[in-house]
Design a protein around this motif. Structure first.
Motif, PDB file in Angstrom:
ATOM      1  N   ASP A   1      -8.427  -4.443  -2.446  1.00 39.03           N
ATOM      2  CA  ASP A   1      -8.098  -3.061  -2.112  1.00 39.03           C
ATOM      3  C   ASP A   1      -7.893  -2.262  -3.400  1.00 39.03           C
ATOM      4  O   ASP A   1      -7.040  -2.607  -4.213  1.00 39.03           O
ATOM      5  N   PRO A   2      -8.654  -1.169  -3.608  1.00 35.70           N
ATOM      6  CA  PRO A   2      -8.507  -0.382  -4.831  1.00 35.70           C
ATOM      7  C   PRO A   2      -7.091   0.171  -5.041  1.00 35.70           C
ATOM      8  O   PRO A   2      -6.673   0.388  -6.177  1.00 35.70           O
ATOM      9  N   VAL A   3      -6.346   0.361  -3.958  1.00 31.92           N
ATOM     10  CA  VAL A   3      -4.988   0.893  -4.061  1.00 31.92           C
ATOM     11  C   VAL A   3      -4.015  -0.143  -4.627  1.00 31.92           C
ATOM     12  O   VAL A   3      -3.080   0.199  -5.339  1.00 31.92           O
ATOM     13  N   THR A   4      -4.248  -1.429  -4.335  1.00 29.03           N
ATOM     14  CA  THR A   4      -3.285  -2.472  -4.712  1.00 29.03           C
ATOM     15  C   THR A   4      -3.833  -3.520  -5.680  1.00 29.03           C
ATOM     16  O   THR A   4      -3.089  -4.406  -6.093  1.00 29.03           O
ATOM     17  N   CYS A   5      -5.087  -3.422  -6.057  1.00 30.54           N
ATOM     18  CA  CYS A   5      -5.718  -4.499  -6.842  1.00 30.54           C
ATOM     19  C   CYS A   5      -5.085  -4.729  -8.205  1.00 30.54           C
ATOM     20  O   CYS A   5      -5.130  -5.838  -8.736  1.00 30.54           O
TER      21      CYS A   5
ATOM     22  N   LEU B   1      -5.105  -7.845  -0.922  1.00 26.75           N
ATOM     23  CA  LEU B   1      -4.499  -6.947  -1.916  1.00 26.75           C
ATOM     24  C   LEU B   1      -5.420  -6.743  -3.114  1.00 26.75           C
ATOM     25  O   LEU B   1      -5.583  -5.630  -3.610  1.00 26.75           O
TER      26      LEU B   1
ATOM     27  N   ARG C   1       0.823  -1.215   0.000  1.00 30.75           N
ATOM     28  CA  ARG C   1       0.000   0.000   0.000  1.00 30.75           C
ATOM     29  C   ARG C   1       0.854   1.261   0.000  1.00 30.75           C
ATOM     30  O   ARG C   1       0.525   2.240  -0.659  1.00 30.75           O
ATOM     31  N   GLY C   2       1.948   1.241   0.749  1.00 34.24           N
ATOM     32  CA  GLY C   2       2.775   2.430   0.887  1.00 34.24           C
ATOM     33  C   GLY C   2       3.731   2.671  -0.258  1.00 34.24           C
ATOM     34  O   GLY C   2       3.972   3.814  -0.647  1.00 34.24           O
ATOM     35  N   GLN C   3       4.282   1.598  -0.823  1.00 31.86           N
ATOM     36  CA  GLN C   3       5.322   1.754  -1.848  1.00 31.86           C
ATOM     37  C   GLN C   3       4.846   1.450  -3.255  1.00 31.86           C
ATOM     38  O   GLN C   3       5.554   1.716  -4.222  1.00 31.86           O
ATOM     39  N   ARG C   4       3.681   0.845  -3.392  1.00 37.34           N
ATOM     40  CA  ARG C   4       3.084   0.526  -4.691  1.00 37.34           C
ATOM     41  C   ARG C   4       4.085  -0.082  -5.668  1.00 37.34           C
ATOM     42  O   ARG C   4       4.437   0.516  -6.691  1.00 37.34           O
TER      43      ARG C   4
END
Length: 123
Positions: free
Chosen positions: A70-74, A67, A42-45
């Protein structure tokens, strides 16, 4: 080239994966358990995640489900690292949301080929 998150609790496997990836021009981000891996993702993508299936606490398949939800990591591709080679294991790994898997022990050529495949957008 790519930033690759490795979630692996075995020091020898982590060292080998980092060595192979860095030798091939990638940047390795290390996490020793699923919870740390989720935070790093999530933090480093990263561009790609190599996820050990058998981790202490939360296993790699549950972490992958989180993961992918989660929209950030999907959209980050996840390759499972697994010693499992039984019938049905590939289906379980893919059902959890993994985009592929690499059997252990890690083979240099297989790892690089799978990483390149996962990083190459399909046409």
């Amino acid at each position: 080239m790519a930033r690759i998150l490795i979630v692996e609790d075995n020091p020898a496997n982590m060292k080998l994966a980092v060595f192979i990836l860095e030798r091939n021009g990638h940047q390795a981000i290390q996490a020793l358990d699923a919870e740390t891996g989720l935070l790093a993702a999530r933090g480093q993508r990263p561009d790609l995640i190599l996820m050990d299936v058998q981790l202490p606490g939360m296993d790699g398949l549950e972490a992958t489900r989180l993961l992918k939800a989660d929209p950030v990591t999907c959209a980050i591709p996840v390759l499972a690292l697994t010693a499992m080679a039984m019938r049905g294991d590939e289906e379980r790994v893919r059902a959890a949301g993994c985009d592929g898997y690499i059997a252990k022990p890690i083979d240099h050529k297989t790892l690089i080929a799978q990483v390149q495949r996962a990083l190459t957008p399909s046409a």
